[in-house]
Write a protein that holds these residues in place. Structure first.
Motif, short mmCIF file in Angstrom:
data_model
loop_
_atom_site.label_atom_id
_atom_site.label_comp_id
_atom_site.label_asym_id
_atom_site.label_seq_id
_atom_site.Cartn_x
_atom_site.Cartn_y
_atom_site.Cartn_z
N ARG B 52 -5.07 1.00 -5.71
CA ARG B 52 -5.26 -0.01 -6.74
C ARG B 52 -3.95 -0.29 -7.47
NH1 ARG B 52 -9.31 -0.86 -10.29
NH2 ARG B 52 -11.11 -1.80 -9.29
N GLU B 53 -3.30 0.78 -7.86
CA GLU B 53 -2.03 0.62 -8.56
C GLU B 53 -1.03 -0.14 -7.70
OE1 GLU B 53 -2.34 3.75 -11.94
OE2 GLU B 53 -0.45 2.93 -11.23
N TYR B 56 -1.59 -3.77 -7.75
CA TYR B 56 -1.08 -4.38 -8.98
C TYR B 56 0.42 -4.61 -8.89
CZ TYR B 56 -5.03 -4.83 -12.05
OH TYR B 56 -6.18 -5.26 -12.63
N ALA B 59 1.00 -7.56 -6.97
CA ALA B 59 0.64 -8.77 -7.71
C ALA B 59 1.78 -9.19 -8.63
CB ALA B 59 -0.64 -8.53 -8.51
N ILE B 60 2.46 -8.19 -9.20
CA ILE B 60 3.59 -8.50 -10.08
C ILE B 60 4.69 -9.21 -9.29
CG2 ILE B 60 5.47 -7.47 -11.42
CD1 ILE B 60 3.49 -5.36 -12.36
N ARG B 66 -4.90 -10.95 -7.15
CA ARG B 66 -6.10 -10.14 -7.45
C ARG B 66 -7.16 -11.03 -8.07
NH1 ARG B 66 -6.88 -5.09 -7.65
NH2 ARG B 66 -8.09 -5.35 -9.55
N PRO B 68 -10.80 -11.00 -9.75
CA PRO B 68 -11.71 -10.03 -10.34
C PRO B 68 -13.04 -9.93 -9.59
CG PRO B 68 -10.73 -11.36 -12.04
CD PRO B 68 -10.31 -11.95 -10.73
N ARG B 69 -13.43 -8.75 -9.33
CA ARG B 69 -14.71 -8.46 -8.68
C ARG B 69 -14.78 -8.95 -7.24
NH1 ARG B 69 -17.21 -8.92 -13.83
NH2 ARG B 69 -17.93 -6.85 -14.41
N LYS B 75 -1.14 -13.39 -0.92
CA LYS B 75 -1.02 -14.71 -1.52
C LYS B 75 -0.36 -15.69 -0.57
CE LYS B 75 0.09 -16.93 -5.85
NZ LYS B 75 0.39 -16.73 -7.28
#
Lengths: 224, 224
Positions: B52-53, B56, B59-60, B66, B68-69, B75
Motif C-alpha cells: 500500500r505504501e 502511494y 501516486a506521488i 489511486r 478510493p475503494r 496511470k
DNA sequence: ACTTTTATTAATGTATACAATACCAGAACT
DNA sequence: AGTTCTGGTATTGTATACATTAATAAAAGT
C-alpha cells in the motif's frame, strides 16, 4: 441501493486528511510540528491505518513530509522555496490562460468567477477568508483550462501557499491593488484578450510576496 | 554506529516502489493495468501494508492513480496530457537555468553533465538506454538549480515522460540534432551564457512533440 | 564534569484477521 | 432478449497485535 450519504467522504482517511489540512492552513499546526499516528488515531477513534493513509494524502499535497522510520511532520517552506512556488504558480497560470484561449469558455464559468471576485471585494480584514477566496480565484483559472495535468501540478503548490499567504500578506498596502487586478484579469478573459490577461496575471503574481526575513523552523523531536 | 547496509533502502515500500516503477518504465506494466495489493504482497513475500505504501509513493510520482475503494491503476496519459507535461517541463527547466545563473555552479557538476552527454553520443539504437540518459540530462539541469521545489515538481513530470518516451522516439531523424543541442546547452552553461542556454533549451523542448498522425490516439510522434 | 554505554520508552513498520464494499455471473422475472 | 435481483467472490478498508527502530533517560566508565 441508495447512494452514499453525506458523511461518507470516500473513507475515513480523506476526512481525516481534510481535517488536518484545515489545522495546517489555519495555523493550528505549524511547520515542523510532528504528527503522531497514535495521537490522531485516538482523537478520531480509529486505528492507525486510516491515519497513515491520511498522512500520505497530505504528503501528496505537499503539506506534510514523511521521513522513513522517523515520522511525519508539517512541511516547512523557506523563503527561497516560497519564491519558487510563486514563480511556478505563475507559470502554470500563464499556461492555463494559453489553454483557455484555445477553448470556448462557457458563460457559467465566467459568471462563477465574477461572483467570486465580488465576494472578495466585500471581505473586510479577515486574512484567512481572503486567502481562501484568493485561492479559489487562482484555482478557478486553472480549472477553466480544462487540463488535468496543470490542475494536478497546481494542487501541489496551492495548499502550501495557502497556508503561508495568511502569514505573509502585505495586507493593507496590496489588497486594493490585488482586488482591482482580479477584475481586470477577468475582464480580459471575457473579452478574449488573452495576452493582456496573461500580462496582468504575471504582474499580479510578482507582487504577492514581500519577504520579511522569516527563516525556516527546525523540526522538533528529531535528532537531525 | 555503522550506517545502514546496502540492502536497507529505507524500508520495503521504497524498494517495492522502485521495482514497480521499473516495470512501468520498461513497459511490462501498461497504462490502465490494475495493481492488486494481494498479488504484490505474495510476489514480494510481505503483507499488504508495505505494498500500500509503495502504491502511494508511485501516486506521488504520477505513475499510479489511486481510486478510493476501487484500487490502484497504472496511470495513462493522453496526447494533450503529454503536451502539457512537456510544456511544464520546459518551464521548470527554464526556471532552473535562471536559478543556476544566480549561483556558482561547481566544476564537478559541469563535468558530470559532460560525461553524461558523451555517454549519450555513444548509445547506438537502444531507446530505453537513451531515454534514461536523456532523463538524467534533464534531471541534471534541475539539480544544478539547487531548488528543492523545482526538483520536487519535476519528479512528478519526469517519470511519466520517461515511461512514454521509450515508445515514441523518432529515433533516426531527430537524435543527432538532439545530441548536438545537449552539447550546446552545456557549453552555454559553462560559459555562463544563461540566456542563450535557455533559448536553446526552449527550442530543444519545443521540437520534442510533433503531432503528425493525428489519427493515432496513442503517443506516436513524440520524441526528443 | 564529560562521554559512552546500556536500559527504557515511544513511535513507526509489518503481519494477520476481519469488515465493508465493489465486481461478476447466473437465476428469476418481465 | 433484456433487465433486475441475488448470491458468491475478489479486493480494498479498518482493527489489532507484534517487531523493529528511534528517542530518551539513566548508569557506568574515563
Amino acid at each position: 441501493m441508495v447512494d452514499n450519504n453525506i458523511f461518507d467522504n470516500n473513507s475515513l482517511s480523506r476526512l481525516i486528511a481534510e481535517k488536518i489540512t484545515e489545522e495546517i492552513i489555519t495555523g493550528k499546526l505549524k511547520a515542523g510540528d510532528k504528527l503522531i499516528e497514535a495521537n490522531y488515531a485516538e482523537e478520531f477513534g480509529t486505528s492507525r491505518a486510516p491515519i497513515r493513509e491520511a498522512f500520505y494524502l497530505l504528503a501528496i499535497d505537499g503539506l506534510v513530509e514523511r521521513i522513513p522510520r522517523k515520522g511525519s511532520v508539517v512541511k516547512g517552506y523557506s523563503e527561497r522555496d516560497i519564491i519558487d512556488l510563486l514563480e511556478i504558480r505563475m507559470m502554470l497560470e500563464s499556461l492555463a490562460i494559453e489553454r483557455i484561449a484555445e477553448l470556448d469558455t462557457p458563460e457559467s464559468s465566467l459568471i462563477h468567477m465574477e461572483q467570486l471576485v465580488n465576494k472578495m471585494d466585500l471581505v473586510d480584514g479577515d486574512r484567512l477568508e481572503y486567502a481562501m477566496l484568493n485561492q479559489k480565484f487562482h484555482l478557478g483559472i486553472i480549472e477553466m483550462s480544462k487540463s488535468d495535468i496543470i490542475a494536478n501540478m497546481y494542487s501541489r503548490l496551492g495548499l502550501p501557499l495557502l497556508s503561508l499567504q495568511r502569514l505573509s500578506f502585505e495586507w493593507v498596502e496590496n489588497i486594493n491593488k490585488s482586488l482591482k487586478e482580479h477584475h481586470i484579469i477577468l475582464n480580459h478573459l471575457r473579452k478574449k484578450q488573452f495576452d493582456d490577461a496573461k500580462k496582468v496575471l504575471i504582474k499580479h503574481n510578482q507582487k504577492v510576496f514581500n519577504p520579511r526575513g522569516k527563516s525556516q523552523p527546525s523540526i522538533k523531536g528529531f535528532n537531525n
